[in-house]
Design an enzyme around this catalytic site. Sequence first.
Site, mmCIF file in Angstrom:
data_model
loop_
_atom_site.group_PDB
_atom_site.id
_atom_site.type_symbol
_atom_site.label_atom_id
_atom_site.label_comp_id
_atom_site.label_asym_id
_atom_site.label_seq_id
_atom_site.Cartn_x
_atom_site.Cartn_y
_atom_site.Cartn_z
ATOM 1 N N GLU A 173 0.786 -1.231 0.000
ATOM 2 C CA GLU A 173 0.000 0.000 0.000
ATOM 3 C C GLU A 173 0.822 1.289 0.000
ATOM 4 O O GLU A 173 0.767 2.061 0.956
ATOM 5 C CB GLU A 173 -0.952 0.013 1.209
ATOM 6 C CG GLU A 173 -1.847 -1.206 1.272
ATOM 7 C CD GLU A 173 -2.919 -1.123 2.361
ATOM 8 O OE1 GLU A 173 -2.840 -0.220 3.197
ATOM 9 O OE2 GLU A 173 -3.825 -1.951 2.342
ATOM 10 N N TYR A 305 -11.084 -3.013 1.316
ATOM 11 C CA TYR A 305 -11.859 -3.236 2.522
ATOM 12 C C TYR A 305 -13.268 -2.689 2.450
ATOM 13 O O TYR A 305 -14.119 -3.042 3.237
ATOM 14 C CB TYR A 305 -11.163 -2.571 3.716
ATOM 15 C CG TYR A 305 -9.925 -3.286 4.177
ATOM 16 C CD1 TYR A 305 -9.998 -4.232 5.190
ATOM 17 C CD2 TYR A 305 -8.686 -3.035 3.602
ATOM 18 C CE1 TYR A 305 -8.876 -4.896 5.631
ATOM 19 C CE2 TYR A 305 -7.552 -3.701 4.039
ATOM 20 C CZ TYR A 305 -7.657 -4.630 5.050
ATOM 21 O OH TYR A 305 -6.541 -5.295 5.484
HETATM 22 C C1 PNW Z 1 -4.220 -1.832 5.628
HETATM 23 N N1 PNW Z 1 -7.122 3.947 4.796
HETATM 24 O O1 PNW Z 1 -4.161 -0.521 6.084
HETATM 25 C C2 PNW Z 1 -2.869 -2.397 6.007
HETATM 26 O O2 PNW Z 1 -2.177 -3.016 4.964
HETATM 27 C C3 PNW Z 1 -2.882 -3.246 7.228
HETATM 28 O O3 PNW Z 1 -1.613 -3.249 7.826
HETATM 29 C C4 PNW Z 1 -3.980 -2.778 8.153
HETATM 30 O O4 PNW Z 1 -3.934 -3.413 9.404
HETATM 31 C C5 PNW Z 1 -5.297 -3.029 7.449
HETATM 32 O O5 PNW Z 1 -5.332 -2.424 6.179
HETATM 33 C C6 PNW Z 1 -6.503 -2.568 8.226
HETATM 34 O O6 PNW Z 1 -6.489 -1.196 8.427
HETATM 35 C C7 PNW Z 1 -4.958 0.528 5.722
HETATM 36 O O7 PNW Z 1 -7.136 4.905 5.614
HETATM 37 C C8 PNW Z 1 -4.981 1.604 6.592
HETATM 38 O O8 PNW Z 1 -7.765 4.014 3.710
HETATM 39 C C9 PNW Z 1 -5.691 2.726 6.289
HETATM 40 C C10 PNW Z 1 -6.391 2.788 5.092
HETATM 41 C C11 PNW Z 1 -6.368 1.722 4.212
HETATM 42 C C12 PNW Z 1 -5.648 0.597 4.533
#
Ligand code: PNW
Length: 500
Positions: A173, A305
């Site tokens: 990411e 997600y």
């Molecule tokens: C991902 N957003 O993080 C990461 O790859 C993981 O380490 C994390 O634990 C998981 O998703 C859950 O959060 C994100 O703000 C963090 O859009 C923030 C965002 C997206 C992905």
Amino acid sequence: VVPAARTGFLAFPESFVFGVATSAYQIEGAAAEGRGPSIWDTFSTAGHAKDGATGEVACDHYHLFKEDIRLMSSLKVKAYRFSISWSRLLPNGDAAEPPSEEGLRFYSELLDALLQAGIEPWVTLYHWDLPEALHAKGGWLSKEMIVKAFGDYARICFHHFGDRVKYWITLNEPWCSAVLGYNTGDHAPGYTEETDTACYVAGHHLLLAHAEAAQIYREEFAQQGGEVGISLNADWRQADSEREEDLEAARRAMEFSLGWFAEPIYLGDYPKCMRESCGDRLPSFSASEKKKLFQSSDFFGLNSYSGNMAKAPPRPFEGTGYWEDIGVEWWHTDHQWARTDMDWPVVPWSLREILLYVQDRYKPMGGIIVTENGCACEPDISAELDERPGALLPRPWDGVRRATSSDFEDPERVRFFRAHLSAVHAAIERKAQVKGYFAWSFLDNFEWAEGYGKRFGIVRVDFQTQERTIKSSGHFLARVFEANGLEAPAKEEQYPGRTF
Ligand code: PNW
């Protein structure tokens, strides 16, 4: 309990890869055992994560990895995605020094134990924990330094572990590293937008570092016969209406999130709309850099997600900066959609849409791997949140939650996984070349700025005792992994809100 009436079995392709995912800083702990500090140590010990949480101990996976692999086996996991801590191998970030023996031994034993258990390792090189020593030299803002440093680190990993690792992910990411690290400051190193270019500069160097590592693998380690990809994150953005402005807003939202990193790799340069909005504030690639980046990923790792809508603002935003440059009402949403504990809308069909979009637009060689998908939900925490005055939008498990008697019963997460896996299945039926799916996460863990309060695990972790307990979602996924498919969601399990 009356079993829900389901509509049929959704079988996945024979060779489909089902796994679970984690990352080093979120689970390993053992921060002082031979490991140098990373930007996440600095950021969290300075108190920037909720409740002063840090990854000092986390899930103590560094000491408990054998037990954790036994648990994975019992969950019928076929593949495990984890990350290597850069500063555990190179405590000072300096690849001219020999890598730490202790660090090499840890990952070597971890890999051996996985292979022994018949679990295929998928290894991320960078999941956000930049060695502090490299940050001190300019970190992701310093082109010459960071591209070479990342390449050297990748080479060490390929050299020591490439006999056992066939699937590498260079970066997790980069959008989060660039925007949350260098624009909003929610993540390490916590830069808030001092300039309107920092996130673009960091993003540029992240891309070049990825290309460097991919090139090193292809030129020096081809005989290992593995694949090198990247994991990009985005939520699908659906135009709020058929009006041209909203359709345009949806295109821009996708291009400023996924396209920013995908287009230089799959289409040869940054999205046109980014160049138009940003002008020279967006760095440019030289001809040789473009060439190095083009098709530099053997598979498309997608972390997704949630989904949301895109709406054009009534009049253009004033000023410059990442959010102004996008020019989309970013928080516009459907208030009927259920929400997870992260407050992320639950929109399963958006996973199908984004998979079809990736297939159609980028046609990735090697196909698409969903390298993360999952949800945060935890009975106690959200009971608290529910009472926050003026607070939250409806949640998918309202009503279910209070009837939940145990922390290990998580019907809400089962429902989430069933809906999202069936969305993946629907994308495959429509010819998206989806080759795998990794659930985030194997364990409850250090959820970055959110600390330990947001639980994504299919295995419960008691952070006092380090006791692990499989949740009902873990048992559910074990059955999916074993059967290579699942029963379609019943009608009453479908989520509210707009579906388009
Ligand atoms: C991902 N957003 O993080 C990461 O790859 C993981 O380490 C994390 O634990 C998981 O998703 C859950 O959060 C994100 O703000 C963090 O859009 C923030 C965002 C997206 C992905």
